[in-house]
Design a protein around this motif. Structure first.
Motif, mmCIF file in Angstrom:
data_model
loop_
_atom_site.group_PDB
_atom_site.id
_atom_site.type_symbol
_atom_site.label_atom_id
_atom_site.label_comp_id
_atom_site.label_asym_id
_atom_site.label_seq_id
_atom_site.Cartn_x
_atom_site.Cartn_y
_atom_site.Cartn_z
ATOM 1 N N VAL A 237 -5.794 -34.153 28.819
ATOM 2 C CA VAL A 237 -5.053 -33.248 27.938
ATOM 3 C C VAL A 237 -3.992 -34.059 27.212
ATOM 4 O O VAL A 237 -3.721 -35.212 27.551
ATOM 5 N N SER A 238 -3.359 -33.443 26.207
ATOM 6 C CA SER A 238 -2.327 -34.159 25.473
ATOM 7 C C SER A 238 -1.325 -33.162 24.911
ATOM 8 O O SER A 238 -1.419 -31.952 25.152
ATOM 9 N N ALA A 239 -0.354 -33.690 24.155
ATOM 10 C CA ALA A 239 0.620 -32.866 23.433
ATOM 11 C C ALA A 239 0.793 -33.486 22.061
ATOM 12 O O ALA A 239 1.069 -34.684 21.942
ATOM 13 N N ILE A 240 0.598 -32.670 21.025
ATOM 14 C CA ILE A 240 0.645 -33.152 19.645
ATOM 15 C C ILE A 240 1.352 -32.110 18.785
ATOM 16 O O ILE A 240 1.529 -30.962 19.201
ATOM 17 N N PRO A 241 1.754 -32.474 17.554
ATOM 18 C CA PRO A 241 2.419 -31.502 16.686
ATOM 19 C C PRO A 241 1.479 -30.378 16.245
ATOM 20 O O PRO A 241 0.263 -30.560 16.120
ATOM 21 N N ALA A 242 2.049 -29.217 15.986
ATOM 22 C CA ALA A 242 1.265 -28.060 15.567
ATOM 23 C C ALA A 242 0.535 -28.304 14.254
ATOM 24 O O ALA A 242 -0.516 -27.720 14.004
ATOM 25 N N LEU A 243 1.087 -29.180 13.392
ATOM 26 C CA LEU A 243 0.449 -29.444 12.111
ATOM 27 C C LEU A 243 -0.900 -30.129 12.246
ATOM 28 O O LEU A 243 -1.641 -30.237 11.265
ATOM 29 N N ALA A 244 -1.240 -30.570 13.452
ATOM 30 C CA ALA A 244 -2.552 -31.193 13.672
ATOM 31 C C ALA A 244 -3.666 -30.164 13.785
ATOM 32 O O ALA A 244 -4.839 -30.542 13.903
ATOM 33 N N GLN A 245 -3.349 -28.888 13.727
ATOM 34 C CA GLN A 245 -4.348 -27.831 13.904
ATOM 35 C C GLN A 245 -5.614 -28.035 13.057
ATOM 36 O O GLN A 245 -6.733 -27.874 13.566
ATOM 37 N N PRO A 246 -5.504 -28.389 11.757
ATOM 38 C CA PRO A 246 -6.738 -28.540 10.961
ATOM 39 C C PRO A 246 -7.662 -29.652 11.449
ATOM 40 O O PRO A 246 -8.826 -29.702 11.048
ATOM 41 N N MET A 247 -7.175 -30.545 12.290
ATOM 42 C CA MET A 247 -7.973 -31.671 12.754
ATOM 43 C C MET A 247 -8.808 -31.337 13.984
ATOM 44 O O MET A 247 -9.660 -32.130 14.397
ATOM 45 N N LEU A 248 -8.590 -30.159 14.587
ATOM 46 C CA LEU A 248 -9.209 -29.852 15.870
ATOM 47 C C LEU A 248 -10.641 -29.356 15.731
ATOM 48 O O LEU A 248 -10.958 -28.585 14.817
ATOM 49 N N PRO A 249 -11.528 -29.737 16.669
ATOM 50 C CA PRO A 249 -12.856 -29.137 16.729
ATOM 51 C C PRO A 249 -12.739 -27.715 17.275
ATOM 52 O O PRO A 249 -11.721 -27.348 17.877
ATOM 53 N N PRO A 250 -13.764 -26.884 17.100
ATOM 54 C CA PRO A 250 -13.666 -25.466 17.496
ATOM 55 C C PRO A 250 -13.374 -25.239 18.978
ATOM 56 O O PRO A 250 -12.768 -24.225 19.332
ATOM 57 N N ASP A 251 -13.796 -26.160 19.850
ATOM 58 C CA ASP A 251 -13.598 -25.906 21.275
ATOM 59 C C ASP A 251 -12.335 -26.557 21.830
ATOM 60 O O ASP A 251 -12.199 -26.758 23.037
ATOM 61 N N CYS A 252 -11.367 -26.870 20.953
ATOM 62 C CA CYS A 252 -10.048 -27.329 21.392
ATOM 63 C C CYS A 252 -8.983 -26.375 20.858
ATOM 64 O O CYS A 252 -9.151 -25.801 19.778
ATOM 65 N N VAL A 253 -7.907 -26.211 21.619
ATOM 66 C CA VAL A 253 -6.852 -25.288 21.215
ATOM 67 C C VAL A 253 -5.487 -25.954 21.391
ATOM 68 O O VAL A 253 -5.333 -26.896 22.176
ATOM 69 N N LEU A 254 -4.508 -25.435 20.642
ATOM 70 C CA LEU A 254 -3.117 -25.825 20.807
ATOM 71 C C LEU A 254 -2.358 -24.657 21.414
ATOM 72 O O LEU A 254 -2.471 -23.527 20.944
ATOM 73 N N VAL A 255 -1.572 -24.947 22.447
ATOM 74 C CA VAL A 255 -0.767 -23.938 23.121
ATOM 75 C C VAL A 255 0.681 -24.416 23.111
ATOM 76 O O VAL A 255 0.941 -25.584 23.430
ATOM 77 N N PRO A 256 1.635 -23.554 22.743
ATOM 78 C CA PRO A 256 3.041 -23.977 22.728
ATOM 79 C C PRO A 256 3.468 -24.602 24.054
ATOM 80 O O PRO A 256 3.084 -24.127 25.124
ATOM 81 N N ILE A 257 4.257 -25.654 23.972
ATOM 82 C CA ILE A 257 4.717 -26.348 25.160
ATOM 83 C C ILE A 257 6.057 -25.778 25.611
ATOM 84 O O ILE A 257 6.875 -25.336 24.795
ATOM 85 N N HIS A 258 6.259 -25.744 26.926
ATOM 86 C CA HIS A 258 7.538 -25.307 27.484
ATOM 87 C C HIS A 258 8.049 -26.409 28.412
ATOM 88 O O HIS A 258 7.296 -26.929 29.229
ATOM 89 N N PRO A 259 9.328 -26.825 28.298
ATOM 90 C CA PRO A 259 10.320 -26.286 27.354
ATOM 91 C C PRO A 259 10.002 -26.677 25.909
ATOM 92 O O PRO A 259 9.436 -27.738 25.671
ATOM 93 N N PRO A 260 10.383 -25.793 24.957
ATOM 94 C CA PRO A 260 10.047 -26.065 23.554
ATOM 95 C C PRO A 260 10.666 -27.372 23.067
ATOM 96 O O PRO A 260 11.784 -27.717 23.433
#
Length: 299
Positions: A237-260
């Motif tokens: 798994v990893s942590a990346i900026p939300a702006l990377a969303q267009p780069m993701l394949p359909p079976d990957c998701v971004l979930v907000p990280i805590h603490p923000p």
């Protein structure tokens, strides 16, 4: 009559230094390769010493390195004069070289480029993709005219704040945490963590530090596409900026990280020299079309 340095010679030097070769510089300038070679050779005759190593790629000699910043300034000033005249007669024209991080190029710039093209149809924006730490160096060296800087401090006068880009956890869609509204970094201790080295490491470390969790990445990945591919393959798994969303394949998701945690994005010209009229025009348009942009919110 003693020969003098002229703008065509300086323009050729800058083009070869930036493009890395005479052929690429010729294509960039819209002239023949022999014209570029003759211009550089004439400059060297005037100066009495070589300014470029004829290697692959071509690179400046010590003398070339010393005069290159001045050559960039001269070329940029001449372009600014032409732009001011064109703007006076009815609109911006010319070329703006804009540098930005990969995720900004993917998630934010397409919309900005569309708006700029509509407002200034005769203006060309050339995008240079780079790592966070490279952008400010390119900007101050004159390699680019404007840049989207990450966490600029201080924020240069006249710059435009593009908003806060929040960090998200990158997971496969079948990961047990993929459906959560947010993921605590403590819940990732059992996963192999893949660290992006493109500039986000300090933001991720900060999130772990504030959560009181040991940060021990399994792999360090420089290229963001490689990192996404490894998560997609189930390596970790990893942590990346939300702006990377267009780069993701359909079976990957971004979930907000805590603490923000987030990074701030600022569009600016150089701090060490006057901005070109084209850069000022783009930022003025941005103020009008995006008064309170917030990239990464709700992604």
């Amino acid at each position: 009559m003693t020969s003098e340095v002229n703008l065509a010679q300086l323009r050729a030097l800058v083009a070869v230094a930036d493009a890395g070769g005479f052929g690429a510089a010729a294509a960039e300038l819209g002239v023949s390769q022999s014209a570029v070679s003759h211009a550089v050779a004439a400059l060297e005759r005037v100066l009495g010493a070589p300014v470029l190593h004829r290697s692959a790629p071509a690179r400046p000699t010590p003398l070339g390195e010393r005069i290159l910043p001045h050559a960039r300034t001269a070329v940029a000033s001449a372009a600014a004069v032409r732009t001011i005249a064109a703007h006076h007669s009815g609109g911006l024209t010319g070329t703006v070289r804009l540098a930005a991080p990969t995720t900004v190029c993917q998630g934010l710039l397409p919309g900005l480029l569309r708006d700029w093209r509509a407002a200034h149809p005769r203006l060309t924006v050339r995008v240079f993709e780079g790592e966070d730490h490279e952008l400010g160096v390119w900007l101050e060296a004159g390699t680019v005219d404007a840049a989207v800087l990450v966490d600029a401090d201080p924020v240069p006068p006249g710059a435009v704040a593009l908003g806060a880009d929040s960090m998200h956890v990158l997971l496969r869609r079948d990961h047990p945490l993929a459906g959560e509204p947010a993921v605590d970094v403590a819940d990732l201790e059992d996963d192999d963590f893949l660290l992006s080295e493109g500039g986000c490491e300090r933001h991720i470390r900060d999130a772990y530090r504030r959560a009181g969790v040991r940060f021990a990445p399994r792999h360090r990945i420089r290229d963001l596409n490689t990192l996404i591919g490894m998560v997609h393959a189930g390596v970790g798994v990893s942590a990346i900026p939300a702006l990377a969303q267009p780069m993701l394949p359909p079976d990957c998701v971004l979930v907000p990280i805590h603490p923000p945690t987030h990074r701030t994005l600022t569009l600016t010209g150089p701090s060490g020299r006057p901005w070109t009229p084209t850069v000022t025009g783009l930022l003025t348009t941005l103020h009008a079309t995006h008064p309170t942009p917030t990239p990464g919110r709700g992604a």
